[in-house]
Design a protein around this motif. Structure first.
Motif, PDB file in Angstrom:
ATOM      1  N   VAL A  36      26.050   9.087  77.340  1.00 60.00           N
ATOM      2  CA  VAL A  36      25.475   7.745  77.332  1.00 60.00           C
ATOM      3  C   VAL A  36      25.419   7.277  78.770  1.00 60.00           C
ATOM      4  CG1 VAL A  36      25.742   5.369  76.541  1.00 60.00           C
ATOM      5  CG2 VAL A  36      26.459   7.242  75.079  1.00 60.00           C
ATOM      6  N   ASP A  38      24.949   4.240  81.135  1.00 61.17           N
ATOM      7  CA  ASP A  38      24.953   2.780  81.172  1.00 61.17           C
ATOM      8  C   ASP A  38      24.036   2.263  82.275  1.00 61.17           C
ATOM      9  OD1 ASP A  38      26.736   2.402  79.107  1.00 61.17           O
ATOM     10  OD2 ASP A  38      28.487   2.361  80.402  1.00 61.17           O
ATOM     11  N   THR A  72      20.290  -1.456  71.709  1.00 61.18           N
ATOM     12  CA  THR A  72      21.510  -1.600  72.499  1.00 61.18           C
ATOM     13  C   THR A  72      22.025  -3.028  72.401  1.00 61.18           C
ATOM     14  OG1 THR A  72      20.321  -2.203  74.515  1.00 61.18           O
ATOM     15  CG2 THR A  72      20.750   0.133  74.145  1.00 61.18           C
ATOM     16  N   THR A  73      23.261  -3.200  72.763  1.00 62.67           N
ATOM     17  CA  THR A  73      23.854  -4.532  72.845  1.00 62.67           C
ATOM     18  C   THR A  73      23.953  -4.894  74.325  1.00 62.67           C
ATOM     19  OG1 THR A  73      26.160  -3.841  73.036  1.00 62.67           O
ATOM     20  CG2 THR A  73      25.236  -3.962  70.815  1.00 62.67           C
ATOM     21  N   CYS A  76      28.562  -2.341  77.135  1.00 56.30           N
ATOM     22  CA  CYS A  76      28.591  -0.893  76.951  1.00 56.30           C
ATOM     23  C   CYS A  76      29.430  -0.457  75.748  1.00 56.30           C
ATOM     24  CB  CYS A  76      29.066  -0.198  78.218  1.00 56.30           C
ATOM     25  SG  CYS A  76      30.693  -0.706  78.796  1.00 56.30           S
ATOM     26  N   THR A  79      27.723  -1.052  72.403  1.00 57.58           N
ATOM     27  CA  THR A  79      26.585  -0.137  72.287  1.00 57.58           C
ATOM     28  C   THR A  79      27.061   1.247  71.884  1.00 57.58           C
ATOM     29  OG1 THR A  79      25.225  -1.335  73.878  1.00 57.58           O
ATOM     30  CG2 THR A  79      24.717   0.989  73.563  1.00 57.58           C
ATOM     31  N   ARG A  80      28.137   1.702  72.475  1.00 63.35           N
ATOM     32  CA  ARG A  80      28.678   3.017  72.116  1.00 63.35           C
ATOM     33  C   ARG A  80      29.166   3.033  70.675  1.00 63.35           C
ATOM     34  NH1 ARG A  80      31.766   3.973  77.849  1.00 63.35           N
ATOM     35  NH2 ARG A  80      29.853   4.193  79.027  1.00 63.35           N
TER      36      ARG A  80
END
Length: 106
Positions: A36, A38, A72-73, A76, A79-80
């Motif tokens: 991922v 960021d 996504t939010t 981080c 989102t993960r």
């Protein structure tokens, strides 16, 4: 999900944090690598057509799975949580940054 086994007192001095035990994979479970990135968008990755050179990421993307329709939010860690669970981050109990984990629910 296990029930919280700590203690929530009137303040931090009378409270006791608790974390559930770490899950262990079953024997024979395959290893999966999930990358991922960021603070980047499609415009910063060569594998999605950017003119910015990202050869290592491009090489990984050529042999892996590329996601292109993912919500996504603004943080981080949530989102993960969405990516790993396939659920809304609040539904997963992850409404904040994980490095603030203090051993209490929510």
């Amino acid at each position: 999900m296990e029930e919280f086994q700590g203690k929530i007192g009137k303040d931090w001095r009378t409270s006791v944090p608790w974390w559930p035990p770490q899950p262990k994979p079953k024997v024979g479970t395959p290893n999966v690598v999930l990358i991922v990135l960021d603070d980047v968008g499609f415009a910063q990755l060569g594998c999605y057509g950017s003119n910015i050179a990202t050869p290592r990421i491009d090489a990984l993307a050529d042999k892996g799975v590329r996601l292109a329709n993912f919500h996504t939010t603004s943080l981080c860690s949530p989102t993960r949580a969405c990516l790993l669970t396939g659920r809304n981050h609040h539904r997963s109990g992850m409404g904040r940054v994980a490095d603030l984990a203090i051993g209490f629910p929510g």
